[in-house]
Design a protein around this motif. Sequence first.
Motif, PDB file in Angstrom:
ATOM      1  N   VAL A  68       0.782  -1.042   0.051  1.00 60.48           N
ATOM      2  CA  VAL A  68       0.121   0.031  -0.018  1.00 60.48           C
ATOM      3  C   VAL A  68       0.814   1.331  -0.010  1.00 60.48           C
ATOM      4  N   VAL A  89      -1.030   6.047 -10.705  1.00 54.58           N
ATOM      5  CA  VAL A  89      -1.844   5.090 -10.361  1.00 54.58           C
ATOM      6  C   VAL A  89      -2.505   4.702 -11.515  1.00 54.58           C
ATOM      7  N   VAL A  97      -3.447  -3.015  -9.742  1.00 53.41           N
ATOM      8  CA  VAL A  97      -3.748  -2.188  -8.726  1.00 53.41           C
ATOM      9  C   VAL A  97      -5.192  -2.836  -8.133  1.00 53.41           C
ATOM     10  N   HIS A 100      -7.905   1.350  -4.422  1.00 53.23           N
ATOM     11  CA  HIS A 100      -7.519   2.708  -4.296  1.00 53.23           C
ATOM     12  C   HIS A 100      -8.853   3.402  -3.804  1.00 53.23           C
ATOM     13  N   TRP A 111      -4.393   6.885  -1.379  1.00 55.25           N
ATOM     14  CA  TRP A 111      -3.814   5.538  -1.211  1.00 55.25           C
ATOM     15  C   TRP A 111      -4.009   4.608  -2.335  1.00 55.25           C
ATOM     16  N   ALA A 112      -3.253   3.721  -2.618  1.00 56.67           N
ATOM     17  CA  ALA A 112      -3.498   2.648  -3.573  1.00 56.67           C
ATOM     18  C   ALA A 112      -2.624   1.332  -3.113  1.00 56.67           C
TER      19      ALA A 112
END
Length: 277
Positions: A68, A89, A97, A100, A111-112
């Motif tokens: 993360v 992202v 991914v 997120h 955040w992702a």
Amino acid sequence: MTATESPAAAPSADEPADTPARVIPDALPLQPEDPPRVGEFWLRGRLGANAAGYLYTAADETGQDAVVAMMTEGSADDAAARDRFVHAVDALPEDVVLAHNGADDDDLALWAAFGPIRADDGTSAAADERLLAERRGEEVLSAVLMDRIPQAGRLRGPDFRHYWENRRRPGLFRIWPLPWPNALRPASWAALWWALAAMALIMAVAVFLAWLLFRNAEPLDPPPVVPTPTNTVTVTITPTTPPPGTESPDPTASPTPGTPNPTGTSSATPTDPNDRF
């Protein structure tokens, strides 16, 4: 945030080809300011940090590991930095991914989560997936910090710095559902129950001691005054009565003739009308 080569685990001619060649580096413990959870991922430790954000090792409710990347409070308050995070992202493949938060969360840090990462089974494939997820997180944070943009021309003047680089605490986050008690391990559950049992025992002993101290206490005389709902207090005064067969002397009565005056003063009434005392 790079893998460490293990000389003892290096494959040799006598060992099979699938012998583990890498060891996944351990993450640093979480700090008090770190969020215990973002989205559906429970954070386990820190993998790295810079002025743009933090990298955490995490896992979701099903045990799926992930990395993360989360912005700091300084970068999360800058609109241009948030845009760079979102574009970095979006530039990654969709299958790497995992999750997120939305870019419209203006009050929260972006955040992702990157993956997928298989469980650490001791093979180099698990370490490679972990390292690849870390590299993706580093690239996203580097895009926010703009530290990998090639320099055009000669360097002149002072170095460039973002105005928010000193604000390196983790950005604002929202936890729902609450992390307690779902994040407790079996050992933590045991400590919690022992603590609750100790608190209950201490309370029972305190109540028992209070009962021993005040069980023979006499009631208050007079009893405490309890105000009425109208905030008025009623006080009852009980007059004292003499014992039966006795008479209380009247201080205003004049002594009987022939009876000695106990005070030794004259009982004659003054004749002077001006002498009133």
